[in-house]
Every structure is written in C-alpha cells, then in structure tokens.
Scaffold this motif. Structure first.
Motif, mmCIF file in Angstrom:
data_model
loop_
_atom_site.group_PDB
_atom_site.id
_atom_site.type_symbol
_atom_site.label_atom_id
_atom_site.label_comp_id
_atom_site.label_asym_id
_atom_site.label_seq_id
_atom_site.Cartn_x
_atom_site.Cartn_y
_atom_site.Cartn_z
ATOM 1 N N SER A 38 0.465 -4.346 -4.552
ATOM 2 C CA SER A 38 1.718 -5.069 -4.765
ATOM 3 C C SER A 38 2.902 -4.273 -4.229
ATOM 4 O O SER A 38 3.789 -4.818 -3.554
ATOM 5 C CB SER A 38 1.903 -5.353 -6.258
ATOM 6 N N LEU A 39 2.933 -2.982 -4.518
ATOM 7 C CA LEU A 39 4.038 -2.145 -4.047
ATOM 8 C C LEU A 39 4.052 -2.051 -2.530
ATOM 9 O O LEU A 39 5.132 -2.039 -1.913
ATOM 10 C CB LEU A 39 3.937 -0.754 -4.674
ATOM 11 N N ILE B 245 -3.257 7.552 -5.408
ATOM 12 C CA ILE B 245 -2.671 6.730 -4.350
ATOM 13 C C ILE B 245 -1.193 6.489 -4.614
ATOM 14 O O ILE B 245 -0.352 6.643 -3.719
ATOM 15 C CB ILE B 245 -3.404 5.371 -4.232
ATOM 16 N N SER B 246 -0.856 6.128 -5.846
ATOM 17 C CA SER B 246 0.542 5.816 -6.159
ATOM 18 C C SER B 246 1.448 7.023 -5.938
ATOM 19 O O SER B 246 2.633 6.866 -5.615
ATOM 20 C CB SER B 246 0.665 5.309 -7.598
ATOM 21 N N ALA B 247 0.901 8.226 -6.088
ATOM 22 C CA ALA B 247 1.703 9.435 -5.893
ATOM 23 C C ALA B 247 2.296 9.495 -4.491
ATOM 24 O O ALA B 247 3.378 10.074 -4.291
ATOM 25 C CB ALA B 247 0.849 10.676 -6.150
ATOM 26 N N ARG B 248 1.624 8.893 -3.534
ATOM 27 C CA ARG B 248 2.089 8.964 -2.147
ATOM 28 C C ARG B 248 3.342 8.117 -1.901
ATOM 29 O O ARG B 248 3.976 8.242 -0.846
ATOM 30 C CB ARG B 248 0.960 8.565 -1.200
ATOM 31 N N PHE B 249 3.686 7.256 -2.859
ATOM 32 C CA PHE B 249 4.950 6.525 -2.765
ATOM 33 C C PHE B 249 6.122 7.351 -3.295
ATOM 34 O O PHE B 249 7.279 7.058 -2.988
ATOM 35 C CB PHE B 249 4.877 5.226 -3.584
ATOM 36 N N LEU B 250 5.832 8.353 -4.120
ATOM 37 C CA LEU B 250 6.871 9.039 -4.878
ATOM 38 C C LEU B 250 7.865 9.855 -4.042
ATOM 39 O O LEU B 250 9.009 10.016 -4.467
ATOM 40 C CB LEU B 250 6.234 9.926 -5.947
ATOM 41 N N ASP C 228 11.983 0.579 -8.743
ATOM 42 C CA ASP C 228 11.775 -0.492 -9.719
ATOM 43 C C ASP C 228 10.311 -0.621 -10.123
ATOM 44 O O ASP C 228 9.996 -0.900 -11.283
ATOM 45 C CB ASP C 228 12.281 -1.824 -9.159
ATOM 46 N N HIS C 229 9.415 -0.417 -9.173
ATOM 47 C CA HIS C 229 7.990 -0.571 -9.440
ATOM 48 C C HIS C 229 7.494 0.473 -10.441
ATOM 49 O O HIS C 229 6.618 0.186 -11.264
ATOM 50 C CB HIS C 229 7.199 -0.463 -8.139
ATOM 51 N N PHE C 230 8.067 1.666 -10.368
ATOM 52 C CA PHE C 230 7.659 2.748 -11.274
ATOM 53 C C PHE C 230 8.494 2.782 -12.558
ATOM 54 O O PHE C 230 8.194 3.572 -13.456
ATOM 55 C CB PHE C 230 7.776 4.103 -10.577
ATOM 56 N N SER C 231 9.498 1.957 -12.648
ATOM 57 C CA SER C 231 10.474 2.078 -13.738
ATOM 58 C C SER C 231 9.878 1.888 -15.126
ATOM 59 O O SER C 231 10.431 2.394 -16.110
ATOM 60 C CB SER C 231 11.628 1.096 -13.532
ATOM 61 N N TYR D 46 11.857 10.575 -11.739
ATOM 62 C CA TYR D 46 13.069 10.160 -11.030
ATOM 63 C C TYR D 46 14.213 11.159 -11.178
ATOM 64 O O TYR D 46 14.946 11.419 -10.217
ATOM 65 C CB TYR D 46 13.525 8.793 -11.535
ATOM 66 N N TYR D 47 14.367 11.723 -12.362
ATOM 67 C CA TYR D 47 15.562 12.516 -12.632
ATOM 68 C C TYR D 47 15.360 14.027 -12.545
ATOM 69 O O TYR D 47 16.328 14.775 -12.354
ATOM 70 C CB TYR D 47 16.112 12.174 -14.016
ATOM 71 N N ILE D 48 14.151 14.514 -12.697
ATOM 72 C CA ILE D 48 13.942 15.963 -12.649
ATOM 73 C C ILE D 48 13.596 16.371 -11.214
ATOM 74 O O ILE D 48 12.564 15.961 -10.675
ATOM 75 C CB ILE D 48 12.807 16.404 -13.595
ATOM 76 N N PRO D 49 14.450 17.144 -10.564
ATOM 77 C CA PRO D 49 14.201 17.501 -9.160
ATOM 78 C C PRO D 49 12.904 18.282 -8.987
ATOM 79 O O PRO D 49 12.606 19.184 -9.777
ATOM 80 C CB PRO D 49 15.418 18.364 -8.802
ATOM 81 N N PHE D 50 12.143 17.884 -7.998
ATOM 82 C CA PHE D 50 10.901 18.540 -7.573
ATOM 83 C C PHE D 50 9.746 18.343 -8.555
ATOM 84 O O PHE D 50 8.629 18.781 -8.279
ATOM 85 C CB PHE D 50 11.141 20.044 -7.354
#
Length: 293
Positions: A90-91, A123-128, A139-142, A151-155
C-alpha cells in the motif's frame, strides 16, 4: 557538582548535534540512491508511466514476469517485495502516486497476507530514510507504536534498523554497489531446488474481513482511475488448508483465484514460490485472461 552538571550538559549537547549531523548525512546519501532497491527507485525517480505495475510479497516478486508484458507492448515493472506485507504494498502505491506516476493497471498479489495487517519491519525500514521528506510515508507510519521515536529522535531510525539502513547500506550506496533487485524489470526468477520444501500448512490462516491495507490499495486505484486486478497466485498441491483460498473468495469476491493454475512440483522452487518455468506459465495465463495477449 555544578561542574559535573555543566560537563553532562555539554556531552548531551554534543551527542544531540552529532545525532542531527549523522541523520542529515545518512538521509542525504539515501536521497541520492536509485540502484539499490525498489523503494529508492521510486522515491528518487521522476514521474513514470506504466501500463502495468505489480505489487505484493515474494509471491509477486517471484511470480510475475514483467518482461513478458513488455514483449506484448505493455510497459511494466514488478514492484513486489520479498518478505513484504500489504502494509508495504500500500505504501509503495501511495509513494508512486505522490511521485506523479501514471499507472493504467495495478496487479496485486493478495492471498496469504490478507490474514494480517502487520508491517514487515525488514522491508518497511527501507522507507524510513525518507520519513521527513514524504507526507505519505509519514502518514503511513503515524499510527505505529514507535512513530514518535522514529520521527522526532534524530538518527534513531538508523540505529534501530542498522541492519537495513545503517552504516553498511550507506557505505554500499556511497560506492555505488548495485543489487539485483532491479534486474529483470523487478522480477526475481527462482530455480528448482532438489531440497525445496514442497509441503505447506496454512490451516491456521484466515483472511481478515476488512484488511486495512488491501482496502487502501483498492480505494487508491478507484480514486486515481487505475484498473485494479487482485489475484491469488499458485501454491503447490501438497498444501494443508487449501480451503483458505475459498475463505478469501467469500470475503473478497473480486479477487481472482489462480492458486491451482500451476500445481505440479516441477514448477515450484518451494511450496509457496514457483520457479521461473512455473512463473512464465502463470504470467502467460494472466496476460491472456486480462489483456487478451
């Protein structure tokens, strides 16, 4: 005590700055990659036009021979991802639409993965790497439990999924080391293995009555005037629980059942995956049934 607290504060500031710098560096590298995998190919590409796009898990990746469509004059690419679920399929479609792809037909492998709505973390990690550069990925990971950290913690995402998007992967991108993911127009052919497992048990699988990500794909196609073709792909005849496919048909009558189009073991690499010969027989049937080719 005051000196100690100041020292700790300095260390904390330096750590945060390094995290921001590394996050920016890794993201920059991923944003300039387009030959390592299918996700990078879509994210970093210009708008494409396709007659046919294939989506799904390994049972799409190993079963739809895109070149056979090209030979019939249909521009096609297999975006199936081995190990992936409908969450990622879907993503992927959302990302194509965000990138202004023009697609006439989507063929979705929708069978075994209808039984869950989980993400396949590998697999989903490769979108991150692109979560800050794509609204659809964000939005998909929200709704995922660890979204705020990702999303908010760098690295953080690069550390958590170091095996997929960490130092090794960024190094290979930097030296322009290619993979075979994009070969054969995305189709990955399998061979017949002497020790291939020709038994399977899917008795405990049941399709969800409303699979969120399947419905997303179907609705996206409807909204964007894409012809949606959902199919169940072949599985070896020595499978226990074959009535699963009948259950799918009852819940989702629009899905075309092709599980018994190819059944002999000689056409399979393992029980759930056809070899190249079997895939070509199956693909020829799809071409005939849906494209009169």
């Amino acid at each position: 005590m005051k000196k100690f607290l100041i020292y700790i504060a300095k260390i904390s500031v330096v750590t945060v700055l390094i995290a921001f710098l590394l996050d920016g560096l890794y993201t920059y590298i991923f944003r300039h990659s387009n030959n390592r995998g299918k996700i990078e190919k879509v994210f970093n590409s210009k708008a494409q036009k396709y007659d046919v796009v294939f989506l799904g898990s390994s049972r799409a990746n190993n079963h739809f021979v895109a070149q056979m469509f090209e030979d019939k004059g249909l521009k096609a690419f297999n975006y199936g991802m081995s190990g992936g679920h409908l969450f990622e399929a879907s993503l992927m479609l959302k990302l194509m639409i965000e990138r202004k792809y023009e697609i006439k037909n989507v063929i979705l492998e929708a069978d075994l993965n209808l039984s869950n709505e989980h993400q396949a973390e590998g697999i989903s990690a490769r979108f991150l790497p692109y979560i800050h550069n794509s609204e659809v990925i964000k939005d998909h990971f929200s709704n995922e439990a660890d979204f705020n950290e990702l999303y908010y913690i760098p690295f953080y995402r690069y550390i958590k999924y170091d095996g997929k998007i960490g130092f090794r992967e960024t190094f290979f991108i930097t030296i322009d080391k290619k993979t075979n993911a994009l070969d054969n127009l995305g189709y990955y052919p399998l061979v017949k293995h002497k020790n291939g497992n020709m038994k399977n048990n899917i008795v405990n699988l049941n399709p969800l009555k409303h699979n969120k990500y399947y419905e997303e794909i179907k609705n996206l196609c409807k909204t964007h005037n894409i012809n949606f073709i959902a199919v169940m792909t072949p599985i070896c005849e020595n499978t226990t629980g074959m009535n699963y496919f009948e259950k799918v048909k009852k819940v989702y009558p629009e899905i075309h059942n092709y599980e018994n189009v190819v059944i002999e073991d000689k056409y399979f690499s393992s029980c759930g995956h056809m070899n190249d010969t079997g895939a070509k027989i199956f693909t020829a049937r799809i071409l005939k049934d849906f494209f009169n080719k």
